[in-house]
Design a protein around this motif. Structure first.
Motif, PDB file in Angstrom:
ATOM      1  N   VAL A   6      49.811  51.496  23.026  1.00 47.08           N
ATOM      2  CA  VAL A   6      50.532  52.218  21.977  1.00 47.08           C
ATOM      3  C   VAL A   6      51.054  51.247  20.917  1.00 47.08           C
ATOM      4  CG1 VAL A   6      52.600  53.610  21.500  1.00 47.08           C
ATOM      5  CG2 VAL A   6      51.183  54.104  23.513  1.00 47.08           C
ATOM      6  N   VAL A   7      50.920  51.644  19.657  1.00 42.50           N
ATOM      7  CA  VAL A   7      51.484  50.880  18.539  1.00 42.50           C
ATOM      8  C   VAL A   7      52.442  51.783  17.772  1.00 42.50           C
ATOM      9  CG1 VAL A   7      49.465  49.380  18.342  1.00 42.50           C
ATOM     10  CG2 VAL A   7      49.588  51.479  16.977  1.00 42.50           C
ATOM     11  N   LYS A   8      53.241  51.181  16.924  1.00 42.60           N
ATOM     12  CA  LYS A   8      54.219  51.924  16.137  1.00 42.60           C
ATOM     13  C   LYS A   8      53.519  53.004  15.312  1.00 42.60           C
ATOM     14  CE  LYS A   8      58.019  51.271  12.840  1.00 42.60           C
ATOM     15  NZ  LYS A   8      58.779  50.279  12.016  1.00 42.60           N
ATOM     16  N   GLY A   9      54.065  54.209  15.343  1.00 38.98           N
ATOM     17  CA  GLY A   9      53.505  55.322  14.585  1.00 38.98           C
ATOM     18  C   GLY A   9      52.620  56.241  15.399  1.00 38.98           C
ATOM     19  N   VAL A  37      58.326  61.002  23.109  1.00 35.15           N
ATOM     20  CA  VAL A  37      58.740  59.623  22.859  1.00 35.15           C
ATOM     21  C   VAL A  37      57.671  58.661  23.365  1.00 35.15           C
ATOM     22  CG1 VAL A  37      60.461  57.840  23.321  1.00 35.15           C
ATOM     23  CG2 VAL A  37      61.187  60.221  23.045  1.00 35.15           C
ATOM     24  N   LEU A  38      57.201  57.789  22.475  1.00 29.28           N
ATOM     25  CA  LEU A  38      56.341  56.676  22.847  1.00 29.28           C
ATOM     26  C   LEU A  38      56.998  55.394  22.344  1.00 29.28           C
ATOM     27  CD1 LEU A  38      52.767  57.987  21.897  1.00 29.28           C
ATOM     28  CD2 LEU A  38      53.860  58.019  24.138  1.00 29.28           C
ATOM     29  N   VAL A  39      56.660  54.271  22.969  1.00 29.05           N
ATOM     30  CA  VAL A  39      57.193  52.987  22.504  1.00 29.05           C
ATOM     31  C   VAL A  39      56.037  52.002  22.368  1.00 29.05           C
ATOM     32  CG1 VAL A  39      59.471  53.347  23.527  1.00 29.05           C
ATOM     33  CG2 VAL A  39      57.690  52.180  24.860  1.00 29.05           C
ATOM     34  N   PRO A  40      56.107  51.098  21.402  1.00 27.68           N
ATOM     35  CA  PRO A  40      55.057  50.083  21.266  1.00 27.68           C
ATOM     36  C   PRO A  40      54.914  49.268  22.555  1.00 27.68           C
ATOM     37  CG  PRO A  40      56.448  50.103  19.316  1.00 27.68           C
ATOM     38  CD  PRO A  40      57.119  50.989  20.327  1.00 27.68           C
ATOM     39  N   GLY A  41      53.659  48.972  22.901  1.00 29.95           N
ATOM     40  CA  GLY A  41      53.385  48.189  24.100  1.00 29.95           C
ATOM     41  C   GLY A  41      53.144  49.019  25.343  1.00 29.95           C
ATOM     42  N   LEU A  42      53.419  50.326  25.272  1.00 21.73           N
ATOM     43  CA  LEU A  42      53.156  51.215  26.404  1.00 21.73           C
ATOM     44  C   LEU A  42      51.650  51.294  26.636  1.00 21.73           C
ATOM     45  CD1 LEU A  42      54.170  53.448  28.421  1.00 21.73           C
ATOM     46  CD2 LEU A  42      53.839  55.073  26.545  1.00 21.73           C
ATOM     47  N   HIS A  43      51.230  51.126  27.885  1.00 22.87           N
ATOM     48  CA  HIS A  43      49.810  51.221  28.232  1.00 22.87           C
ATOM     49  C   HIS A  43      49.536  52.576  28.861  1.00 22.87           C
ATOM     50  CE1 HIS A  43      49.927  46.611  28.343  1.00 22.87           C
ATOM     51  NE2 HIS A  43      49.201  46.968  27.305  1.00 22.87           N
ATOM     52  N   LEU A  44      48.655  53.330  28.233  1.00 23.82           N
ATOM     53  CA  LEU A  44      48.325  54.673  28.690  1.00 23.82           C
ATOM     54  C   LEU A  44      46.890  54.736  29.196  1.00 23.82           C
ATOM     55  CD1 LEU A  44      49.840  56.849  25.805  1.00 23.82           C
ATOM     56  CD2 LEU A  44      50.824  56.430  28.067  1.00 23.82           C
ATOM     57  N   LEU A  45      46.694  55.453  30.289  1.00 21.50           N
ATOM     58  CA  LEU A  45      45.341  55.759  30.746  1.00 21.50           C
ATOM     59  C   LEU A  45      44.820  56.949  29.970  1.00 21.50           C
ATOM     60  CD1 LEU A  45      45.126  55.583  34.646  1.00 21.50           C
ATOM     61  CD2 LEU A  45      44.124  54.038  32.970  1.00 21.50           C
ATOM     62  N   VAL A  46      43.592  56.820  29.477  1.00 20.21           N
ATOM     63  CA  VAL A  46      42.951  57.929  28.778  1.00 20.21           C
ATOM     64  C   VAL A  46      41.546  58.100  29.349  1.00 20.21           C
ATOM     65  CG1 VAL A  46      44.283  57.552  26.666  1.00 20.21           C
ATOM     66  CG2 VAL A  46      42.068  56.442  26.931  1.00 20.21           C
ATOM     67  N   PRO A  47      40.973  59.299  29.237  1.00 16.53           N
ATOM     68  CA  PRO A  47      39.622  59.519  29.772  1.00 16.53           C
ATOM     69  C   PRO A  47      38.594  58.661  29.041  1.00 16.53           C
ATOM     70  CG  PRO A  47      40.713  61.599  29.242  1.00 16.53           C
ATOM     71  CD  PRO A  47      41.542  60.516  28.644  1.00 16.53           C
ATOM     72  N   GLY A  48      37.581  58.242  29.774  1.00 17.76           N
ATOM     73  CA  GLY A  48      36.525  57.450  29.158  1.00 17.76           C
ATOM     74  C   GLY A  48      35.673  56.781  30.213  1.00 17.76           C
ATOM     75  N   GLU A  49      34.790  55.889  29.773  1.00 12.08           N
ATOM     76  CA  GLU A  49      33.972  55.132  30.710  1.00 12.08           C
ATOM     77  C   GLU A  49      34.867  54.265  31.591  1.00 12.08           C
ATOM     78  OE1 GLU A  49      30.212  53.351  29.294  1.00 12.08           O
ATOM     79  OE2 GLU A  49      30.845  54.035  27.307  1.00 12.08           O
ATOM     80  N   THR A  50      34.289  53.768  32.679  1.00 14.42           N
ATOM     81  CA  THR A  50      35.071  52.988  33.636  1.00 14.42           C
ATOM     82  C   THR A  50      35.210  51.541  33.175  1.00 14.42           C
ATOM     83  OG1 THR A  50      34.294  54.389  35.449  1.00 14.42           O
ATOM     84  CG2 THR A  50      35.233  52.253  36.036  1.00 14.42           C
ATOM     85  N   TYR A  51      36.463  51.146  32.922  1.00 16.12           N
ATOM     86  CA  TYR A  51      36.761  49.773  32.520  1.00 16.12           C
ATOM     87  C   TYR A  51      37.887  49.209  33.377  1.00 16.12           C
ATOM     88  CZ  TYR A  51      34.207  50.399  28.086  1.00 16.12           C
ATOM     89  OH  TYR A  51      33.248  50.620  27.132  1.00 16.12           O
ATOM     90  N   LEU A  52      37.799  47.908  33.636  1.00 19.80           N
ATOM     91  CA  LEU A  52      38.928  47.146  34.147  1.00 19.80           C
ATOM     92  C   LEU A  52      39.267  46.097  33.089  1.00 19.80           C
ATOM     93  CD1 LEU A  52      37.970  46.911  37.930  1.00 19.80           C
ATOM     94  CD2 LEU A  52      39.754  48.317  36.873  1.00 19.80           C
TER      95      LEU A  52
END
Length: 431
Positions: A6-9, A37-52
């Motif tokens: 997440v980034v500002k905005g 409410v979101l804050v910058p730097g928050l890491h969110l899981l979203v659907p998509g291909e499998t990545y580590l």
């Protein structure tokens, strides 16, 4: 799955639209208290291909586009993953480390274990039925007594839940006396042949009675001179229970070399024990601990150092890497020998940052998130925890070191991002 920084905005709605999903799904994957409410730097899981996540050390001449190309992703996805926006003035500093997406092209079959401290209520069974990504649940703990008997936990609901969820239960046997891991108790049991025999009989009888699939020994705080005694104890235990079809595993503290006289760790003979057991759990966590200075619970540089040594003396296909489902909240300033941190689940730590509306920072060396906040009493705090990105980085180590799998301490701490990532990144073996 994909990790979005997440980034500002940002809003949850516009993130959902970018990835062709909806806010309801994002709330489910990340178990957020609110979508507002979101804050910058928050890491969110979203659907998509499998990545580590894999570390990339920036070199002179690297550009956003060139690093994205090396990572096998588009520039857009590279920026979404890292939270770095070239258009907003972000730079790639030579020598710095950036965690980049690493596609999982062929899923590895692994085993997963979770330690459970049962409370003897239906919540034990409900918890296990909610987690489909476990191979084993280690019931903590059956406490060895000085007469060779075992003090059992109230685990009837946990065992029923494990059976219904097709999770193999392991019986964790400890030298815990109700207050501490008892050095003298372990010594007494291991030095007396008839007492060892009584302990083995108690273990075998209990496993048969309750339907355990194996025994997991977690003796801690042993004296270094008791190292050969512990080797003998495990060797004899294996000879006693294996003919009846039970597995033998152990939990060991983390170390990066063999120093037989080192306090606590000296008693663990990695090479010999690795030969004796079917598999083992290495407790690669608790660098940041309740009484210590604020730092990551499981800094990835420390975890890697332990795994490099462990895999040099133990077959990698016997090793379950330990992972923590919790973080710590320290009041500042930290005072040595006086300050005590409060434990907090990783999910609660994430949501505390959202409630306090403070940005989440990233320590690239530890591959761990942290943040600072000030409470209503005006007291400053710092929180270190794990999130989607740090878990993606640690799970990549299972591939890098070709490990048997992972082991979690301790179930009951909410961390849905972890379970979604595990399920997405591996094939989970069931017994």
């Amino acid at each position: 799955m994909f990790v979005y920084t997440v980034v500002k905005g940002d809003t949850l709605r516009n993130i959902a639209e970018r990835f062709g999903t909806n806010t309801r799904e994002l709330l489910r994957f990340n178990e957020m208290d609110s979508q507002d409410v979101l804050v910058p730097g928050l890491h969110l899981l979203v659907p998509g291909e499998t990545y580590l996540a894999a570390p990339y050390q920036v070199r002179s001449g690297d550009t956003f586009s060139s690093v994205a190309l090396k990572s096998g992703v588009s520039l857009r996805d590279f920026e979404y993953w890292t939270g770095l926006r070239e258009s907003q003035g972000a730079k790639l500093a030579p020598g710095s480390t950036v965690y980049v997406p690493k596609r999982v092209t062929r899923k590895k079959t692994v085993e997963t274990n979770g330690y459970l401290l049962p409370d003897g209520t239906t919540s034990d069974g409900n918890l296990l039925r909610d987690i489909s990504t476990l191979t084993y649940v280690s019931i903590f703990s059956y406490q060895v007594r000085a007469d060779g008997s075992l003090l059992a936990p109230k685990d009837q609901f946990a065992l029923t839940g494990a059976q219904q969820a097709k999770i193999a239960p392991l019986m964790t046997v400890t030298n815990f006396d109700g207050t501490n891991f008892n050095t003298e108790l372990a010594h007494t049991v291991m030095t007396n042949a008839s007492l060892r025999r009584k302990v083995f009989n108690s273990i075998l009888k209990m496993m048969k009675q309750k339907g355990f699939r194996g025994v997991n020994v977690d003796f801690e705080h042993m004296d270094p001179p008791d190292r050969p005694l512990y080797n003998q104890f495990i060797r004899e235990l294996k000879a006693f229970v294996r003919p009846s079809g039970y597995s033998v595993s152990i939990a060991m503290g983390p170390k990066t070399s063999d120093s037989p006289q080192a306090s606590w760790m000296g008693a663990f003979d990695y090479r010999t024990l690795g030969q004796e057991v079917d598999f083992l759990m290495i407790m690669t966590y608790e660098w940041g601990w309740v009484g210590g200075p604020p730092m990551a619970v499981a800094p990835i540089d420390q975890v890697k150092a332990v795994l490099r040594y462990a895999t040099s003396v133990i077959p990698a296909n016997k090793i379950l890497m330990g992972m923590s489902l919790y973080g710590y909240d320290w009041k500042l300033p930290y005072v040595k020998d006086q300050s005590r941190a409060a434990g907090i689940s990783n999910n609660s730590a994430q949501n505390l940052a959202l409630r306090e509306q403070v940005p989440i920072q990233w320590d690239a060396k530890a591959a761990s998130p942290y943040y600072r906040y000030r409470n209503q009493e005006g007291e400053d705090h710092i929180v270190w925890f794990d999130d989607a990105m740090s878990v993606a980085a640690k799970l990549q180590l299972v591939y890098d070191f070709n490990l048997r799998g992972v082991s979690y301490w301790v179930l009951g701490n909410e961390f849905p991002q972890n379970w979604y990532l595990v399920k997405d990144s591996f094939e989970i073996k069931k017994m």
